[in-house]
Structures are given as C-alpha cells and as structure tokens.
Write a protein that holds these residues in place. Structure first.
Motif, PDB file in Angstrom:
ATOM      1  N   LYS A  31       4.453  -5.726 -87.519  1.00 37.05           N
ATOM      2  CA  LYS A  31       3.572  -6.631 -86.764  1.00 37.05           C
ATOM      3  C   LYS A  31       3.207  -6.036 -85.412  1.00 37.05           C
ATOM      4  O   LYS A  31       2.053  -6.121 -84.966  1.00 37.05           O
ATOM      5  CB  LYS A  31       4.269  -7.971 -86.579  1.00 37.05           C
ATOM      6  N   PHE A  32       4.167  -5.400 -84.746  1.00 35.94           N
ATOM      7  CA  PHE A  32       3.906  -4.788 -83.431  1.00 35.94           C
ATOM      8  C   PHE A  32       2.905  -3.641 -83.557  1.00 35.94           C
ATOM      9  O   PHE A  32       1.980  -3.511 -82.748  1.00 35.94           O
ATOM     10  CB  PHE A  32       5.225  -4.282 -82.844  1.00 35.94           C
ATOM     11  N   ARG A  33       3.051  -2.800 -84.609  1.00 39.13           N
ATOM     12  CA  ARG A  33       2.124  -1.682 -84.783  1.00 39.13           C
ATOM     13  C   ARG A  33       0.713  -2.173 -85.107  1.00 39.13           C
ATOM     14  O   ARG A  33      -0.269  -1.575 -84.677  1.00 39.13           O
ATOM     15  CB  ARG A  33       2.627  -0.766 -85.898  1.00 39.13           C
ATOM     16  N   MET A  34       0.610  -3.282 -85.849  1.00 40.76           N
ATOM     17  CA  MET A  34      -0.705  -3.837 -86.142  1.00 40.76           C
ATOM     18  C   MET A  34      -1.375  -4.311 -84.850  1.00 40.76           C
ATOM     19  O   MET A  34      -2.571  -4.081 -84.628  1.00 40.76           O
ATOM     20  CB  MET A  34      -0.574  -5.003 -87.125  1.00 40.76           C
ATOM     21  N   ALA A  35      -0.597  -4.969 -83.994  1.00 37.35           N
ATOM     22  CA  ALA A  35      -1.162  -5.432 -82.717  1.00 37.35           C
ATOM     23  C   ALA A  35      -1.613  -4.241 -81.864  1.00 37.35           C
ATOM     24  O   ALA A  35      -2.667  -4.285 -81.226  1.00 37.35           O
ATOM     25  CB  ALA A  35      -0.133  -6.272 -81.955  1.00 37.35           C
ATOM     26  N   GLY A  41      -8.069   0.014 -81.170  1.00 35.15           N
ATOM     27  CA  GLY A  41      -9.393   0.054 -81.777  1.00 35.15           C
ATOM     28  C   GLY A  41     -10.450  -0.622 -80.927  1.00 35.15           C
ATOM     29  O   GLY A  41     -11.546  -0.083 -80.736  1.00 35.15           O
ATOM     30  N   ASP A  42     -10.136  -1.822 -80.431  1.00 34.46           N
ATOM     31  CA  ASP A  42     -11.109  -2.525 -79.574  1.00 34.46           C
ATOM     32  C   ASP A  42     -11.453  -1.705 -78.342  1.00 34.46           C
ATOM     33  O   ASP A  42     -12.605  -1.628 -77.927  1.00 34.46           O
ATOM     34  CB  ASP A  42     -10.550  -3.892 -79.165  1.00 34.46           C
ATOM     35  N   ARG A  43     -10.427  -1.092 -77.721  1.00 31.57           N
ATOM     36  CA  ARG A  43     -10.668  -0.315 -76.505  1.00 31.57           C
ATOM     37  C   ARG A  43     -11.495   0.934 -76.794  1.00 31.57           C
ATOM     38  O   ARG A  43     -12.467   1.232 -76.100  1.00 31.57           O
ATOM     39  CB  ARG A  43      -9.336   0.068 -75.875  1.00 31.57           C
ATOM     40  N   LEU A  44     -11.144   1.660 -77.868  1.00 26.86           N
ATOM     41  CA  LEU A  44     -11.809   2.917 -78.161  1.00 26.86           C
ATOM     42  C   LEU A  44     -13.250   2.702 -78.586  1.00 26.86           C
ATOM     43  O   LEU A  44     -14.152   3.403 -78.133  1.00 26.86           O
ATOM     44  CB  LEU A  44     -11.024   3.671 -79.248  1.00 26.86           C
ATOM     45  N   VAL A  45     -13.523   1.716 -79.438  1.00 31.10           N
ATOM     46  CA  VAL A  45     -14.896   1.485 -79.887  1.00 31.10           C
ATOM     47  C   VAL A  45     -15.747   0.998 -78.728  1.00 31.10           C
ATOM     48  O   VAL A  45     -16.940   1.293 -78.629  1.00 31.10           O
ATOM     49  CB  VAL A  45     -14.914   0.491 -81.067  1.00 31.10           C
ATOM     50  N   GLY A  46     -15.126   0.267 -77.775  1.00 31.28           N
ATOM     51  CA  GLY A  46     -15.870  -0.154 -76.587  1.00 31.28           C
ATOM     52  C   GLY A  46     -16.244   1.031 -75.714  1.00 31.28           C
ATOM     53  O   GLY A  46     -17.354   1.110 -75.183  1.00 31.28           O
ATOM     54  N   LEU A  47     -15.313   1.995 -75.535  1.00 33.93           N
ATOM     55  CA  LEU A  47     -15.593   3.178 -74.718  1.00 33.93           C
ATOM     56  C   LEU A  47     -16.691   4.039 -75.346  1.00 33.93           C
ATOM     57  O   LEU A  47     -17.579   4.545 -74.644  1.00 33.93           O
ATOM     58  CB  LEU A  47     -14.315   4.009 -74.545  1.00 33.93           C
ATOM     59  N   ALA A 121      -8.504   2.392 -98.623  1.00 36.01           N
ATOM     60  CA  ALA A 121      -9.274   3.626 -98.765  1.00 36.01           C
ATOM     61  C   ALA A 121      -9.391   4.011-100.241  1.00 36.01           C
ATOM     62  O   ALA A 121      -8.450   3.832-101.019  1.00 36.01           O
ATOM     63  CB  ALA A 121      -8.615   4.751 -97.982  1.00 36.01           C
ATOM     64  N   PRO A 122     -10.562   4.539-100.626  1.00 39.12           N
ATOM     65  CA  PRO A 122     -10.736   4.919-102.043  1.00 39.12           C
ATOM     66  C   PRO A 122      -9.735   5.969-102.517  1.00 39.12           C
ATOM     67  O   PRO A 122      -9.388   5.995-103.691  1.00 39.12           O
ATOM     68  CB  PRO A 122     -12.180   5.447-102.075  1.00 39.12           C
ATOM     69  N   ASP A 123      -9.283   6.843-101.642  1.00 36.84           N
ATOM     70  CA  ASP A 123      -8.332   7.876-102.056  1.00 36.84           C
ATOM     71  C   ASP A 123      -6.890   7.382-102.067  1.00 36.84           C
ATOM     72  O   ASP A 123      -5.959   8.184-102.171  1.00 36.84           O
ATOM     73  CB  ASP A 123      -8.452   9.095-101.148  1.00 36.84           C
ATOM     74  N   GLU A 124      -6.708   6.035-101.953  1.00 37.08           N
ATOM     75  CA  GLU A 124      -5.373   5.419-102.011  1.00 37.08           C
ATOM     76  C   GLU A 124      -4.443   5.976-100.932  1.00 37.08           C
ATOM     77  O   GLU A 124      -3.223   5.977-101.102  1.00 37.08           O
ATOM     78  CB  GLU A 124      -4.753   5.637-103.409  1.00 37.08           C
ATOM     79  N   SER A 125      -5.017   6.469 -99.806  1.00 35.69           N
ATOM     80  CA  SER A 125      -4.174   6.998 -98.736  1.00 35.69           C
ATOM     81  C   SER A 125      -3.631   5.920 -97.828  1.00 35.69           C
ATOM     82  O   SER A 125      -2.827   6.200 -96.956  1.00 35.69           O
ATOM     83  CB  SER A 125      -4.968   8.010 -97.895  1.00 35.69           C
ATOM     84  N   GLY A 126      -4.069   4.686 -98.014  1.00 33.80           N
ATOM     85  CA  GLY A 126      -3.565   3.587 -97.196  1.00 33.80           C
ATOM     86  C   GLY A 126      -4.687   2.657 -96.778  1.00 33.80           C
ATOM     87  O   GLY A 126      -5.874   2.880 -97.072  1.00 33.80           O
ATOM     88  N   GLU A 127      -4.289   1.566 -96.085  1.00 33.26           N
ATOM     89  CA  GLU A 127      -5.272   0.599 -95.623  1.00 33.26           C
ATOM     90  C   GLU A 127      -5.957   1.109 -94.360  1.00 33.26           C
ATOM     91  O   GLU A 127      -5.363   1.825 -93.562  1.00 33.26           O
ATOM     92  CB  GLU A 127      -4.587  -0.735 -95.319  1.00 33.26           C
ATOM     93  N   ILE A 128      -7.225   0.723 -94.193  1.00 29.94           N
ATOM     94  CA  ILE A 128      -8.025   1.106 -93.030  1.00 29.94           C
ATOM     95  C   ILE A 128      -8.577  -0.154 -92.388  1.00 29.94           C
ATOM     96  O   ILE A 128      -9.068  -1.057 -93.071  1.00 29.94           O
ATOM     97  CB  ILE A 128      -9.170   2.068 -93.416  1.00 29.94           C
ATOM     98  N   LEU A 147     -15.795   2.406 -86.243  1.00 24.87           N
ATOM     99  CA  LEU A 147     -14.585   3.221 -86.085  1.00 24.87           C
ATOM    100  C   LEU A 147     -13.521   2.720 -87.050  1.00 24.87           C
ATOM    101  O   LEU A 147     -13.166   1.541 -87.043  1.00 24.87           O
ATOM    102  CB  LEU A 147     -14.066   3.132 -84.645  1.00 24.87           C
ATOM    103  N   GLY A 148     -13.004   3.607 -87.872  1.00 24.54           N
ATOM    104  CA  GLY A 148     -11.953   3.256 -88.821  1.00 24.54           C
ATOM    105  C   GLY A 148     -10.619   3.822 -88.391  1.00 24.54           C
ATOM    106  O   GLY A 148     -10.488   5.027 -88.176  1.00 24.54           O
ATOM    107  N   LEU A 149      -9.625   2.963 -88.273  1.00 21.63           N
ATOM    108  CA  LEU A 149      -8.277   3.378 -87.896  1.00 21.63           C
ATOM    109  C   LEU A 149      -7.329   3.108 -89.061  1.00 21.63           C
ATOM    110  O   LEU A 149      -7.393   2.047 -89.690  1.00 21.63           O
ATOM    111  CB  LEU A 149      -7.794   2.635 -86.658  1.00 21.63           C
ATOM    112  N   ARG A 150      -6.444   4.049 -89.311  1.00 18.79           N
ATOM    113  CA  ARG A 150      -5.425   3.826 -90.332  1.00 18.79           C
ATOM    114  C   ARG A 150      -4.430   2.784 -89.852  1.00 18.79           C
ATOM    115  O   ARG A 150      -4.036   2.793 -88.678  1.00 18.79           O
ATOM    116  CB  ARG A 150      -4.684   5.123 -90.643  1.00 18.79           C
ATOM    117  N   ILE A 151      -4.046   1.894 -90.720  1.00 21.18           N
ATOM    118  CA  ILE A 151      -3.039   0.894 -90.372  1.00 21.18           C
ATOM    119  C   ILE A 151      -1.670   1.545 -90.565  1.00 21.18           C
ATOM    120  O   ILE A 151      -1.257   1.840 -91.681  1.00 21.18           O
ATOM    121  CB  ILE A 151      -3.176  -0.359 -91.243  1.00 21.18           C
ATOM    122  N   PRO A 152      -0.987   1.830 -89.479  1.00 23.45           N
ATOM    123  CA  PRO A 152       0.282   2.563 -89.604  1.00 23.45           C
ATOM    124  C   PRO A 152       1.384   1.697 -90.211  1.00 23.45           C
ATOM    125  O   PRO A 152       1.559   0.543 -89.861  1.00 23.45           O
ATOM    126  CB  PRO A 152       0.612   2.934 -88.152  1.00 23.45           C
TER     127      PRO A 152
END
Length: 604
Positions: A31-35, A41-47, A121-128, A147-152
């Motif tokens: 939950k912390f990593r998602m936050a 993401g919000d900060r980077l796409v704004g910049l 992701a189509p390549d099954e590498s994880g959620e984006i 901007l697409g960020l991997r969900i760690p």
C-alpha cells in the motif's frame, strides 16, 4: 510422546502467527509503494507537461525530458508518450507495443476526462499505472502527456521484513515461555490437592462418628482451598498479560523514537559502550553516503571511514574531553562544499553511568557565510573611513607646520580637507541610513510628491560635473507629471545617487537620457548613459554594501560603494524596485519604479 505433541503444536502456532504478521507487513508495504507511485506519477507528468514541447531543438527537448524521467523515477518508468490533438506522437520513450495493449493505446484518456488508468502489460511483465495530463500551450490544449509507471511489488523477503518477523517470533516465544512457567507455578499449588483430598477422606470418615457438623466443616475447608487456587490462577494470568503488553509497548516506543530522530534536519549517530553503531538517522546516513543496514551493529571506525568523526570519538574516550567535544567537519559524499559542526556527548542512564555516545552533525554553512560577510564588511568600513581621514590628517599637519604660505595653496588644502570631511560625513550618514532601514527603525515622512519637483531638486546636483565633462543631458518628460506617495528627501537621495553614477562613469562628450512615464499605477524614472557599462559578473552584487567592480574604469573613480545600496533600501521602503540593464562599452540603464498616487485636494 505427549511432550513432543505439545512442542509440535506450539511450533505450528508460532508459524501461523509469524505468517500472518509477515502477510500484514507485506500488504502494508505494498500500500505504501502504491501511494509513492501515485505521488511520483502526478509530480512527474505535471513537470513534463510544463515544458513547451513545440519549442526549441527536438534533440535537446528529448534529452531534457529523458533526463527528467531518469532523475525523477528511474527504472519505474515503463513508457512516455506525448501526442498532439490528432493523436500523432510528438515524443516517445520506451516500448509501447510490449507494454500497452491495443485497447488502452487508442485515443487520449485526458480527452475523455480520465487522468489515471490501470492495466496489465501485454508482455505479462506486471501491472502499469498510466497518468495523463493535457499539454497546454498558448491558445489552448496542444496535446496530451501520457506516462506509464510500473506498479512496484514489494519483495517477499527483505532485511527489514526478516527483522520484523524475527521480532514477532521472539515475542511469541517469550510469551509462551512465560505462560509455561506461570502454569507450572500454578500447577505446584494443585499438587497439594492429593494431600487435601486425604484430609477430606479422613474428615468424611470422621463424619461417621461426628455427624453432620463434621461434614459441614469439610465442605467449608474444600471451598476455601478452591477459592485460593482460582485467585492464584487469576493473578498469574494478569501478570502474563502485563508482561506481554510491556514488551509490545517497549518495541513500539523504540520504533517511534527512531522515526522522530529520522525527521530531524541534522545528523544523529548513536554508539554503544563498545563503540558499535546502534542508530543513524536519515540525515546522517545521507551525509555519509551509507545505507542503514550496512552500518548498524558495526564499529564506527570500520563502517564510516570518516576521519573527523573518528578523531572526535577518540578525543572523548581517551579522556581529552569526556563531557563534551566538538569540531568542524565536511562530508564530501553527501554535502560537498558545506560545513558542519560535529558534537560528541556521552549518553548516561539514571545512575549516571555511561551507556553510549551521541554524535550530532549540524549544518553551519550559513553561519560561516554570515561571519565572512561581517568580516568583509568591517574591513571595508575601516578602509573607507581610513582613506579620507588619512588625507585630512596629512593636509592638517602641513597647515599646522606653517610650511604653506601661498594663499591659493592654502585655499586648495582647506578645500581638500572640506571635501574629504563631506565624503566622510556622507559615508557615515549612508551607513546610519542603511542600518536603520535594515533594522526597520527609519522614520519615513510620507506625503504626496510631485515628480516635476523631484527632478528639479535632483538635477542641479550633477549640472556642474556634467558641464565640466561636456556631457549632454537629454530629457523625455510627459506633459502632465504624475505624483507619488513617499518621503521627498529620501526619494531625492535615490535620484541623486543614480544620476551621480551616470555622470561619474560617462566619458567626456557623452550623453545621459532622463525619462519619466506612468504605467500600470506606477511611475518609472529611467536614467541611461553612454558610459563604460557594467560587467555581467558584477550585476548580482551591484546593490551590496561597499561593493565596487574590479574594472579599471570603476577603480579610477572615487566612491564608497554605498550609494546604490542606500538607493535600493529606500526604494524598497516605498514598495518599489530598481532594475538595471547594461552592456560593456555601450552604457547602462537604471529604471526606478515607485507606486503612483493621484494628487487631489483632499489628499493635499
């Protein structure tokens, strides 16, 4: 066999408890990593959306955006797509085909009002997790930044989680051991039950002879024994609960204390009596360029490799200064170019015995700069005061000795003494004025001031010098002069200082232009010259006290470096500003802005 089953049962209980707590900790970290991903993401796409994507060289633009992504999120970025209103890509970073499905990549989510979307992701590498933001340019929306960020996903095994699980297991084992011994203690009292039962049998046997009274006494005795056993079991259970609660509270308070230390804006390092590192807060780790798991439990000398910290601890432990010692130090890894004050103090328990060492690192860079500025200021003041005093003393000594007989030379010497005295008086007045303005104690007599009067009172101060140098003074003045609210004497000082500098640094047969205009509820005094100009490196320091440029044209002219500093302070007190534009060998332009004020009979 019975003991083996008991041990297996206890092991299963511990394993289940540890698994549950590990699962809870893993969900909390997820939950912390998602936050953190949402905030990043919000900060980077704004910049990125702030950058004018249509302007400038494409290669430089791409490099700028890629560098911004690498510095902000690093390997968490899956892709970046910037496209115009028609969907044509303007910039692409990352492989879109392997990370964005066909259903997701069609259209602009920002156009549909969607600023975030989550997909696999189509390549099954994880959620984006995709962030979208409109790209606003002059004239409206120019496109969309996506901007697409991997969900760690947090690792199942980490040093922190292993430490947490080990702590939980320890607490559970400790609680069970304490419970076991508590039950064993209670069982010892129950061991007395057979003796009490024999007493009951004897009592019952006696009833055959003693009748009903003996039966009643036996029942009462049995009731007392059972009551004592129940009380003892209840007391033991309360003690176990209190001990378990105390262990939990102690662990929680320790964690909270470490979090408080991490929030401080100065470095903290705690050593035990064996000089092993027990804690280093986040600020200290940043200064040392180290990770917490790399230094905890190790000797400070082996883990840190920092000479000044080692010398500081050595001085305290060797008896040079056991109570308190400090020294200045630098941390080239974490804070190059900055200065810190290292302080070493002993940590003592309630009895006064030493249980460790506390080392703090406080940033003193600003204090160092302030001390240097103060030293430079004192040296400059001493120099500026010494120069006119030297001239005054020299000419006064010659007059006192009677060596000067020629009346013209006597007049020249007296004029020189008078000029140097006026220079010294002006310097002291400027120093006092600036000091009062900086301290906020200068009294301003505000009144409506007509700008035509202000110019008429200021220009005579430069007329003689301008005529001597054959300088042309051109005026561009309005038909109707505006009015301003302020102190007329202080405002006159501003114009005289700026006009005086223009005449001083303009060569013979040069030109000085004076213009006045009113715009946007402000009055602008503009003084431009055809002088030597100001080097770009001197412009940021132009209004510093006692600052004078290193150019030969500046050094050839007399001055204290206080005129522009005084002018800037006065203008700021009136809510205005001074702007400077200059070009070497072409001249300078000073613009003074003062808020305008309507001149009416009521205000007059």
């Amino acid at each position: 066999m019975k003991n083996a089953r008991t041990i297996i049962l206890l092991a299963l209980i511990i394993a289940v408890g540890v698994s549950v707590m590990a699962r809870v900790d893993w969900l909390r970290e997820k939950k912390f990593r998602m936050a953190e991903t949402l905030r990043s993401g919000d900060r980077l796409v704004g910049l990125i959306a702030l950058h004018p994507i249509h302007d400038g060289d494409a290669g430089i633009r791409n490099l700028l955006v890629k560098t911004l992504i690498e510095q902000s999120s690093g390997e968490d970025v899956a892709y970046l797509l910037i496209h115009d209103q028609e969907g044509q890509p303007l910039l692409t970073v990352g492989d879109l085909t392997s990370r964005v499905s066909a259903e997701v990549s069609v259209g602009s989510p920002a156009t549909a009002g969607i600023l975030r979307q989550r997909f696999m992701a189509p390549d099954e590498s994880g959620e984006i997790l995709e962030f979208a933001k409109p790209l606003i340019q002059p004239g409206g929306q120019a496109g969309t930044v996506r901007l697409g960020l991997r969900i760690p996903a947090p690792p199942l095994v980490s040093v922190a989680r292993i430490s947490f699980v080990a702590t939980v297991a320890f607490l559970m084992v400790a609680a069970m051991v304490i419970g076991y011994y508590a039950i064993l203690l209670a069982a010892r009292r129950l061991d007395r039950a057979p003796g009490r039962a024999d007493a009951m049998v004897d009592a019952l046997t006696a009833t055959r002879r003693g009748g009903s009274e003996s039966i009643l006494a036996t029942i009462q005795h049995l009731d007392r024994n059972l009551t004592e056993a129940r009380t003892e079991l209840h007391t033991t259970g309360e003690r176990i609960a209190e001990l378990s609660s105390s262990l939990g509270v102690a662990a929680f308070e320790k964690e909270q204390a470490y979090r408080v230390l991490d929030s401080l804006d100065f470095g903290i390092l705690i050593l035990d009596v064996q000089e092993r590192i027990r804690h280093a807060n986040r600020h200290m780790l940043g200064l040392l360029g180290a990770k917490r798991e790399e230094v905890l439990g190790r000797s400070y000398a082996d883990a840190l490799q920092h000479k000044q910290i080692a010398d500081l601890v050595e001085n305290r432990t060797s008896g040079t200064d056991r109570d308190h010692s400090s020294r200045d130090a630098q941390f080239e890894k974490g804070a190059p170019g900055r200065f810190f004050r290292l302080t070493c103090r002993p940590v003592q328990d309630s009895t006064g015995d030493s249980i460790g060492t506390l080392i703090t690192a406080e940033d003193i860079t600003r204090a160092r700069i302030a001390e240097k500025a103060q030293d430079d200021f004192v040296a400059q003041v001493a120099h500026e005061l010494f120069t006119p005093l030297t001239s005054i003393k020299a000419y006064a000594e010659m007059l006192m000795m009677g060596d000067v007989i020629d009346p013209e030379m006597l007049k020249e010497y007296c004029n020189t003494i008078n000029d140097e005295t006026d220079r010294l008086t002006g310097l002291i007045k400027n120093l006092l004025s600036v000091a009062k303005m900086e301290a906020g104690t200068l009294t301003i007599e505000r009144a409506l001031v007509k700008t035509d009067w202000l110019l008429d009172q200021s220009l005579p101060a430069i007329d003689a010098t301008a005529k001597a140098k054959r300088i042309t003074i051109a005026k561009q003045l309005p038909d109707k002069f505006p009015t301003i609210m302020g102190d007329k004497d202080l405002l006159k000082v501003v114009l005289v200082n700026i006009l005086g500098n223009a005449v001083k640094y303009t060569p013979e047969a040069g030109t000085i232009r004076i213009s006045l205009l009113e715009q946007d509820h402000s009055v602008f005094f503009e003084v431009s010259d055809t002088g030597c100009g100001i080097p770009p490196k001197d412009l940021p320091h132009l209004f510093d006290k006692f600052y004078r440029g290193a150019a030969a044209a500046v050094r050839d002219q007399s001055g204290s470096g206080m005129g522009l500093a005084t002018a800037m302070q006065i203008v700021k007190l009136h809510g205005g500003a001074i702007n400077v534009i200059s070009e070497i060998d072409k001249g300078s332009c000073f613009t003074v802005r003062i808020p305008a004020e309507e001149f009416t009979l009521e205000k007059r």
